[in-house]
Design a protein around this motif. Sequence first.
Motif, PDB file in Angstrom:
ATOM      1  N   ALA A  63       0.828  -1.211   0.000  1.00  0.00           N
ATOM      2  CA  ALA A  63       0.000   0.000   0.000  1.00  0.00           C
ATOM      3  C   ALA A  63       0.858   1.255   0.000  1.00  0.00           C
ATOM      4  O   ALA A  63       0.500   2.273  -0.598  1.00  0.00           O
ATOM      5  CB  ALA A  63      -0.932  -0.001   1.205  1.00  0.00           C
ATOM      6  N   ASN A  64       2.018   1.183   0.644  1.00  0.00           N
ATOM      7  CA  ASN A  64       2.882   2.352   0.779  1.00  0.00           C
ATOM      8  C   ASN A  64       3.644   2.680  -0.504  1.00  0.00           C
ATOM      9  O   ASN A  64       4.319   3.711  -0.584  1.00  0.00           O
ATOM     10  CB  ASN A  64       3.880   2.138   1.921  1.00  0.00           C
ATOM     11  N   ILE A  65       3.532   1.817  -1.513  1.00  0.00           N
ATOM     12  CA  ILE A  65       4.221   2.097  -2.783  1.00  0.00           C
ATOM     13  C   ILE A  65       3.801   3.451  -3.348  1.00  0.00           C
ATOM     14  O   ILE A  65       4.588   4.142  -3.988  1.00  0.00           O
ATOM     15  CB  ILE A  65       3.961   0.949  -3.795  1.00  0.00           C
ATOM     16  N   ILE A  66       2.561   3.847  -3.094  1.00  0.00           N
ATOM     17  CA  ILE A  66       2.072   5.126  -3.607  1.00  0.00           C
ATOM     18  C   ILE A  66       2.910   6.288  -3.080  1.00  0.00           C
ATOM     19  O   ILE A  66       3.005   7.347  -3.700  1.00  0.00           O
ATOM     20  CB  ILE A  66       0.576   5.324  -3.263  1.00  0.00           C
ATOM     21  N   GLU A  67       3.555   6.087  -1.919  1.00  0.00           N
ATOM     22  CA  GLU A  67       4.372   7.140  -1.320  1.00  0.00           C
ATOM     23  C   GLU A  67       5.789   7.181  -1.879  1.00  0.00           C
ATOM     24  O   GLU A  67       6.435   8.233  -1.851  1.00  0.00           O
ATOM     25  CB  GLU A  67       4.446   6.944   0.207  1.00  0.00           C
ATOM     26  N   VAL A  68       6.280   6.053  -2.367  1.00  0.00           N
ATOM     27  CA  VAL A  68       7.691   5.986  -2.774  1.00  0.00           C
ATOM     28  C   VAL A  68       7.882   5.805  -4.275  1.00  0.00           C
ATOM     29  O   VAL A  68       9.008   5.928  -4.780  1.00  0.00           O
ATOM     30  CB  VAL A  68       8.412   4.840  -2.015  1.00  0.00           C
ATOM     31  N   ALA A  69       6.814   5.549  -5.005  1.00  0.00           N
ATOM     32  CA  ALA A  69       6.929   5.233  -6.435  1.00  0.00           C
ATOM     33  C   ALA A  69       7.109   6.473  -7.288  1.00  0.00           C
ATOM     34  O   ALA A  69       6.613   7.560  -6.948  1.00  0.00           O
ATOM     35  CB  ALA A  69       5.684   4.478  -6.892  1.00  0.00           C
ATOM     36  N   ASP A  70       7.804   6.324  -8.423  1.00  0.00           N
ATOM     37  CA  ASP A  70       7.807   7.390  -9.412  1.00  0.00           C
ATOM     38  C   ASP A  70       6.540   7.258 -10.254  1.00  0.00           C
ATOM     39  O   ASP A  70       5.705   6.378 -10.014  1.00  0.00           O
ATOM     40  CB  ASP A  70       9.082   7.371 -10.268  1.00  0.00           C
ATOM     41  N   LYS A  71       6.387   8.128 -11.240  1.00  0.00           N
ATOM     42  CA  LYS A  71       5.130   8.199 -11.980  1.00  0.00           C
ATOM     43  C   LYS A  71       4.803   6.873 -12.677  1.00  0.00           C
ATOM     44  O   LYS A  71       3.672   6.375 -12.573  1.00  0.00           O
ATOM     45  CB  LYS A  71       5.177   9.338 -13.001  1.00  0.00           C
ATOM     46  N   SER A  72       5.744   6.288 -13.371  1.00  0.00           N
ATOM     47  CA  SER A  72       5.458   5.049 -14.110  1.00  0.00           C
ATOM     48  C   SER A  72       5.175   3.889 -13.156  1.00  0.00           C
ATOM     49  O   SER A  72       4.324   3.044 -13.426  1.00  0.00           O
ATOM     50  CB  SER A  72       6.617   4.698 -15.049  1.00  0.00           C
ATOM     51  N   GLU A  73       5.886   3.855 -12.022  1.00  0.00           N
ATOM     52  CA  GLU A  73       5.654   2.806 -11.032  1.00  0.00           C
ATOM     53  C   GLU A  73       4.266   2.936 -10.416  1.00  0.00           C
ATOM     54  O   GLU A  73       3.581   1.942 -10.167  1.00  0.00           O
ATOM     55  CB  GLU A  73       6.723   2.886  -9.940  1.00  0.00           C
ATOM     56  N   LEU A  74       3.853   4.177 -10.182  1.00  0.00           N
ATOM     57  CA  LEU A  74       2.527   4.423  -9.608  1.00  0.00           C
ATOM     58  C   LEU A  74       1.428   4.069 -10.603  1.00  0.00           C
ATOM     59  O   LEU A  74       0.408   3.467 -10.236  1.00  0.00           O
ATOM     60  CB  LEU A  74       2.416   5.891  -9.197  1.00  0.00           C
ATOM     61  N   GLU A  75       1.623   4.421 -11.865  1.00  0.00           N
ATOM     62  CA  GLU A  75       0.639   4.093 -12.897  1.00  0.00           C
ATOM     63  C   GLU A  75       0.430   2.574 -12.983  1.00  0.00           C
ATOM     64  O   GLU A  75      -0.706   2.096 -13.088  1.00  0.00           O
ATOM     65  CB  GLU A  75       1.089   4.639 -14.258  1.00  0.00           C
ATOM     66  N   THR A  76       1.533   1.820 -12.921  1.00  0.00           N
ATOM     67  CA  THR A  76       1.427   0.353 -12.947  1.00  0.00           C
ATOM     68  C   THR A  76       0.617  -0.151 -11.770  1.00  0.00           C
ATOM     69  O   THR A  76      -0.298  -0.978 -11.917  1.00  0.00           O
ATOM     70  CB  THR A  76       2.832  -0.281 -12.927  1.00  0.00           C
ATOM     71  N   PHE A  77       0.936   0.336 -10.585  1.00  0.00           N
ATOM     72  CA  PHE A  77       0.236  -0.077  -9.361  1.00  0.00           C
ATOM     73  C   PHE A  77      -1.262   0.159  -9.482  1.00  0.00           C
ATOM     74  O   PHE A  77      -2.082  -0.712  -9.187  1.00  0.00           O
ATOM     75  CB  PHE A  77       0.817   0.701  -8.175  1.00  0.00           C
ATOM     76  N   LEU A  78      -1.651   1.335  -9.977  1.00  0.00           N
ATOM     77  CA  LEU A  78      -3.071   1.694 -10.052  1.00  0.00           C
ATOM     78  C   LEU A  78      -3.790   0.942 -11.170  1.00  0.00           C
ATOM     79  O   LEU A  78      -4.916   0.470 -10.987  1.00  0.00           O
ATOM     80  CB  LEU A  78      -3.207   3.200 -10.262  1.00  0.00           C
ATOM     81  N   LYS A  79      -3.163   0.817 -12.311  1.00  0.00           N
ATOM     82  CA  LYS A  79      -3.793   0.135 -13.450  1.00  0.00           C
ATOM     83  C   LYS A  79      -4.151  -1.310 -13.123  1.00  0.00           C
ATOM     84  O   LYS A  79      -5.179  -1.827 -13.575  1.00  0.00           O
ATOM     85  CB  LYS A  79      -2.848   0.125 -14.666  1.00  0.00           C
TER      86      LYS A  79
END
Length: 285
Positions: free
Chosen positions: A104-120
């Motif tokens: 869940a905490n990835i949203i705090e440490v991810a860059d834009k592309s990493e966050l997009e992957t997590f959400l998609k």
Amino acid sequence: MLFENIGAQLLKILEDNVDNENKQWLLSKIEGIVESESTKDLYLTYSLVPTKIRSEKELSLVLDDKELKAYLEIQHADLQQIGRIYLLYKVLEAKEDFFKAKVANIIEVADKSELETFLKFLVLLPHPENYKVQAVEALRTNISTVFDAIALNNPYPALYFNEQQWNQMYLKAAFMQQNLNEIVQVEKSGNKELARIISDYAHERWAASREIDPCFWRPVSNFMNEKLLKDMKRLFSSDNTAERKAAALCCYHSNSSEARELLAGFPELIKGIENGSITWHNIKE
């Protein structure tokens, strides 16, 4: 869960697309992260996946689950995203109680592309409802690709957002001028409060002589009242063909006898809806 055997199917994609050495790198990293319960290694490996999980060839998606295949295709999944989601899936599968908060905490440490992957691909994770706070938080972003990752072509909001959260997403998508037809299950998620807001917003736009995306009206069909019926009359009298089609679709799919009666005056539009030439996806054509 929407899909079955997700871990096995993601692994098959990796096996079909990645050489054995780099596949083994990922598998050994997963094994080490699970054994050591290392949050640092989880985040580092999530970031490093694109350096190892790559291919010069076009991604091969040969899967038994046609729905999963279609979802990966509509989300334009690439090999790096598959690798990252497989990593998260496997650590959660092994030790969900420990890794749930870390994922869940990835949203705090991810860059834009990493966050997009997590959400998609949230919907592919074990117990995806655990990450609703992060998904709702993503709606606040001003980065359109991050917003699109959760809002467009994604079943997650319709499955897990409450009415207020879903309305927030729909309205922001409209304000950002995104393609509203790419929001999943619009009719099912429509509600009385959203229908009221849509009408109020339309009146503000009309008062300012500004246009409205005709697809914006899509959620109002089952919530017709006197005010919305007047809005439909206005749309039917519009010089804009797409607005007339939008009114027809709203009335055709409504459970209101008054809306059906209003639509009866436009037989050509009824014919177009019934023969499939008028849909929400083509009204602007």
